[in-house]
Design a protein around this motif. Sequence first.
Motif, PDB file in Angstrom:
ATOM      1  N   LEU A 173       0.761  -1.236   0.109  1.00  0.00           N
ATOM      2  CA  LEU A 173      -0.173   0.039   0.094  1.00  0.00           C
ATOM      3  C   LEU A 173       0.910   1.452   0.065  1.00  0.00           C
ATOM      4  CD1 LEU A 173      -2.630  -1.093   2.736  1.00  0.00           C
ATOM      5  CD2 LEU A 173      -2.535  -1.361   0.205  1.00  0.00           C
ATOM      6  N   ASP A 174       0.393   2.267  -0.683  1.00  0.00           N
ATOM      7  CA  ASP A 174       1.089   3.614  -0.466  1.00  0.00           C
ATOM      8  C   ASP A 174       0.959   4.325   0.589  1.00  0.00           C
ATOM      9  OD1 ASP A 174      -1.396   5.483  -0.805  1.00  0.00           O
ATOM     10  OD2 ASP A 174      -1.465   4.247  -2.823  1.00  0.00           O
ATOM     11  N   ALA A 175       1.331   5.447   1.079  1.00  0.00           N
ATOM     12  CA  ALA A 175       1.307   5.917   2.298  1.00  0.00           C
ATOM     13  C   ALA A 175      -0.346   6.503   2.594  1.00  0.00           C
ATOM     14  CB  ALA A 175       2.194   7.304   2.326  1.00  0.00           C
ATOM     15  N   HIS A 176      -0.959   6.790   1.623  1.00  0.00           N
ATOM     16  CA  HIS A 176      -2.210   7.356   1.862  1.00  0.00           C
ATOM     17  C   HIS A 176      -3.144   6.244   2.172  1.00  0.00           C
ATOM     18  CE1 HIS A 176      -5.882   9.479   1.311  1.00  0.00           C
ATOM     19  NE2 HIS A 176      -6.277   8.666   0.234  1.00  0.00           N
ATOM     20  N   THR A 177      -3.087   5.089   1.370  1.00  0.00           N
ATOM     21  CA  THR A 177      -3.887   3.909   1.614  1.00  0.00           C
ATOM     22  C   THR A 177      -3.555   3.281   2.984  1.00  0.00           C
ATOM     23  OG1 THR A 177      -3.991   3.724  -0.835  1.00  0.00           O
ATOM     24  CG2 THR A 177      -4.987   1.978   0.355  1.00  0.00           C
ATOM     25  N   ALA A 178      -2.249   3.230   3.459  1.00  0.00           N
ATOM     26  CA  ALA A 178      -1.761   2.804   4.455  1.00  0.00           C
ATOM     27  C   ALA A 178      -2.365   3.459   5.696  1.00  0.00           C
ATOM     28  CB  ALA A 178      -0.180   2.798   4.554  1.00  0.00           C
ATOM     29  N   ASP A 179      -2.402   4.641   5.802  1.00  0.00           N
ATOM     30  CA  ASP A 179      -3.115   5.665   6.639  1.00  0.00           C
ATOM     31  C   ASP A 179      -4.734   5.077   6.948  1.00  0.00           C
ATOM     32  OD1 ASP A 179      -0.603   7.052   7.278  1.00  0.00           O
ATOM     33  OD2 ASP A 179      -1.160   8.645   5.752  1.00  0.00           O
ATOM     34  N   GLN A 180      -5.128   5.141   5.663  1.00  0.00           N
ATOM     35  CA  GLN A 180      -6.689   4.611   5.626  1.00  0.00           C
ATOM     36  C   GLN A 180      -6.847   3.298   6.686  1.00  0.00           C
ATOM     37  OE1 GLN A 180      -7.739   4.697   1.426  1.00  0.00           O
ATOM     38  NE2 GLN A 180      -8.855   6.620   1.851  1.00  0.00           N
ATOM     39  N   TYR A 186      11.474   1.902  -7.319  1.00  0.00           N
ATOM     40  CA  TYR A 186      10.183   2.267  -6.998  1.00  0.00           C
ATOM     41  C   TYR A 186       9.939   1.839  -5.638  1.00  0.00           C
ATOM     42  CZ  TYR A 186       5.006   1.940  -6.231  1.00  0.00           C
ATOM     43  OH  TYR A 186       3.672   2.124  -5.947  1.00  0.00           O
ATOM     44  N   THR A 187       9.156   2.716  -4.656  1.00  0.00           N
ATOM     45  CA  THR A 187       9.092   2.501  -3.423  1.00  0.00           C
ATOM     46  C   THR A 187       7.827   2.963  -2.833  1.00  0.00           C
ATOM     47  OG1 THR A 187       9.868   2.333  -1.046  1.00  0.00           O
ATOM     48  CG2 THR A 187      10.487   4.186  -2.520  1.00  0.00           C
ATOM     49  N   THR A 188       6.973   2.371  -2.062  1.00  0.00           N
ATOM     50  CA  THR A 188       5.798   3.020  -1.354  1.00  0.00           C
ATOM     51  C   THR A 188       6.108   3.517  -0.135  1.00  0.00           C
ATOM     52  OG1 THR A 188       5.088   0.610  -0.685  1.00  0.00           O
ATOM     53  CG2 THR A 188       3.892   1.776  -2.813  1.00  0.00           C
ATOM     54  N   GLU A 189       7.274   3.352   0.624  1.00  0.00           N
ATOM     55  CA  GLU A 189       7.974   3.919   1.642  1.00  0.00           C
ATOM     56  C   GLU A 189       8.491   5.281   1.229  1.00  0.00           C
ATOM     57  OE1 GLU A 189       9.778   1.115   4.205  1.00  0.00           O
ATOM     58  OE2 GLU A 189       8.835  -0.664   3.196  1.00  0.00           O
ATOM     59  N   ALA A 235       0.174   4.319  -5.162  1.00  0.00           N
ATOM     60  CA  ALA A 235      -0.027   2.926  -5.641  1.00  0.00           C
ATOM     61  C   ALA A 235      -0.616   2.956  -6.740  1.00  0.00           C
ATOM     62  CB  ALA A 235       0.057   1.865  -4.588  1.00  0.00           C
ATOM     63  N   GLY A 236      -0.157   2.369  -7.953  1.00  0.00           N
ATOM     64  CA  GLY A 236      -0.812   1.770  -9.098  1.00  0.00           C
ATOM     65  C   GLY A 236      -1.129   2.995  -9.987  1.00  0.00           C
ATOM     66  N   GLN A 237      -0.155   3.792 -10.032  1.00  0.00           N
ATOM     67  CA  GLN A 237      -0.233   5.293 -10.897  1.00  0.00           C
ATOM     68  C   GLN A 237       0.628   4.686 -12.236  1.00  0.00           C
ATOM     69  OE1 GLN A 237      -2.621   7.480 -10.392  1.00  0.00           O
ATOM     70  NE2 GLN A 237      -3.362   6.041  -8.958  1.00  0.00           N
ATOM     71  N   GLY A 238       1.039   3.629 -12.355  1.00  0.00           N
ATOM     72  CA  GLY A 238       2.165   3.441 -13.411  1.00  0.00           C
ATOM     73  C   GLY A 238       3.405   3.165 -13.127  1.00  0.00           C
ATOM     74  N   GLN A 239       3.790   3.180 -11.933  1.00  0.00           N
ATOM     75  CA  GLN A 239       5.338   2.945 -11.713  1.00  0.00           C
ATOM     76  C   GLN A 239       5.874   1.686 -12.222  1.00  0.00           C
ATOM     77  OE1 GLN A 239       2.883   3.853  -9.530  1.00  0.00           O
ATOM     78  NE2 GLN A 239       3.521   5.338  -8.020  1.00  0.00           N
ATOM     79  N   THR A 240       5.116   0.606 -11.598  1.00  0.00           N
ATOM     80  CA  THR A 240       5.508  -0.904 -12.173  1.00  0.00           C
ATOM     81  C   THR A 240       5.638  -0.882 -13.700  1.00  0.00           C
ATOM     82  OG1 THR A 240       4.829  -1.826 -10.275  1.00  0.00           O
ATOM     83  CG2 THR A 240       5.054  -3.121 -12.133  1.00  0.00           C
ATOM     84  N   GLU A 241       4.641  -0.218 -14.396  1.00  0.00           N
ATOM     85  CA  GLU A 241       4.567  -0.285 -15.749  1.00  0.00           C
ATOM     86  C   GLU A 241       5.804   0.412 -16.418  1.00  0.00           C
ATOM     87  OE1 GLU A 241       0.734  -1.322 -14.324  1.00  0.00           O
ATOM     88  OE2 GLU A 241       1.954   0.363 -13.895  1.00  0.00           O
ATOM     89  N   ALA A 242       6.042   1.486 -15.765  1.00  0.00           N
ATOM     90  CA  ALA A 242       7.240   2.147 -16.234  1.00  0.00           C
ATOM     91  C   ALA A 242       8.439   1.198 -16.138  1.00  0.00           C
ATOM     92  CB  ALA A 242       7.390   3.568 -15.372  1.00  0.00           C
TER      93      ALA A 242
END
Length: 493
Positions: free
Chosen positions: A184-191, A448-451, A300-307
């Motif tokens: 999860l990215d920081a925003h989703t982890a906070d949720q 790429y990192t979500t941290e 997360a899921g904004q195209g980083q892995t695809e890049a």
Amino acid sequence: MAATSNVSEPGTLIRFEGIGKSFGRVRALAEIDFSFSQGECVGIAGHNGAGKSTLMAVLAGVYPPTQGSIEVDGKPAPHYDANAARVAGVRCVFQELSLCSNLSVAENMCVVHPKLRGRGWRRRATALMREQLEAIFPGNGLKGNELVSDLTLTQQQMVEIARGFTVTDTPVRLVILDEPTSSLDAHTADQLLAFVRRAAQSGITCVLITHMLGEIERVADRVMVMRDGGIVGVLAREQSSRESIIQAMGQHLDADATPGIARTRAGHDGVRPFRWQVGAGRNTAIEAARGEIVGFAGLAGQGQTEALLSIYEAATGHGAGRAKVAFVAGDRGRDGVFPVWSIAQNLDLRWLFGGPKRRRGLVDAVAAREVAETWRARIGIRGASMNAGILSLSGGNQQKVLFARAFASDADLILMDDPTRGVDVGTKRDIYQLVHDEAAKGRTFVWYTTENEELSHCDRTYVFRSGAVTRVLSADECTEENLLAASFQEQAA
């Protein structure tokens, strides 16, 4: 072992007494005494291989204990298994996701909620999933009827978590969350963390296993610290600072962070020979110099892995940007490990594809074994022997094998897709140092990192939104405020 005549305290949901678990000659747990109380959040910390996931598998009824006793609601449970755990209201979100990729989200609900059957089951399952997803992750955008294989890793993690909290028949009383924010990215982890606190306040016991010690600080009422299969400390909320947890783990992190470190990199003279076009329509340019560490960030899921995959395709193809490349996968279960191979075989793949060989094309087994043992020691792979199956390792140690595979290769370019998922704080420190050391030798990293705190190790960070770069931040600009602003803004002009 403690005396079995002890009486559970009022409010105790499940009590472990003298719990041990062995796999053959390997002792995974020893003399575990702990009570899980109703409506509390218990944080569990420890290095990879400390026994955390094994303990949770016992709590979930997946593994029977080799020794010791378990009580549920103050009564002995001598035949505690997965069914008994479910009747007790125990649910588990394991570190390695358990969704069936060929089924829809609604169909995956029925796998763990067999009461969802009969006429209209699909509609009910979809409605329950949408309701729970919205309760935990407001604005998630999922409809509940998607095919799991079409979801991103982050979305799959969200579905798995929501499924664990969903009630169909037996009330949910205790939920185990094993590294729930690793994708999860920081925003989703906070949720999620906000929901965990609300769930605990409503009477649901939450068990949070995570290497993100800041998350434990935020939500845990008590912290269990594990080392070598045992409990080495239980810290109350007011004692559970990051420093005290690390001290109990036996870690020494004097050099925990290396941002701002002065690095002299080979070939880093301002010229950036690597240039790739990524994103929808290949309209986003990513540049990197030899010896540079380039970060990818954003929700997360904004195209980083695809890049990253686009860069891999370009680097292994023909023309400009071609390089020897290694890829450290974040989704190790799907993209990283070969599950039927040994630890050593997973680590030394380069020996199968053009590495040093003896005459007549035979693999130099001695040299391959030396490489495996060297990196086992260097990166601290703990657990079974290198000839054991890769799945005998904890998730964090499997991830270390993927790092060792990349670092042991002759790659000029190393791509890393959120690679520190499930890796303990001490190992992260060692990996950060390895990345800096290898960059100083001229290797280029795209990371790429979500941290967000990991971005301080990068020379430059590209922030993604909707498959495009919205902003490029230098190392000293990578503040939480700037990253959040860039994550929600539209594509840069």
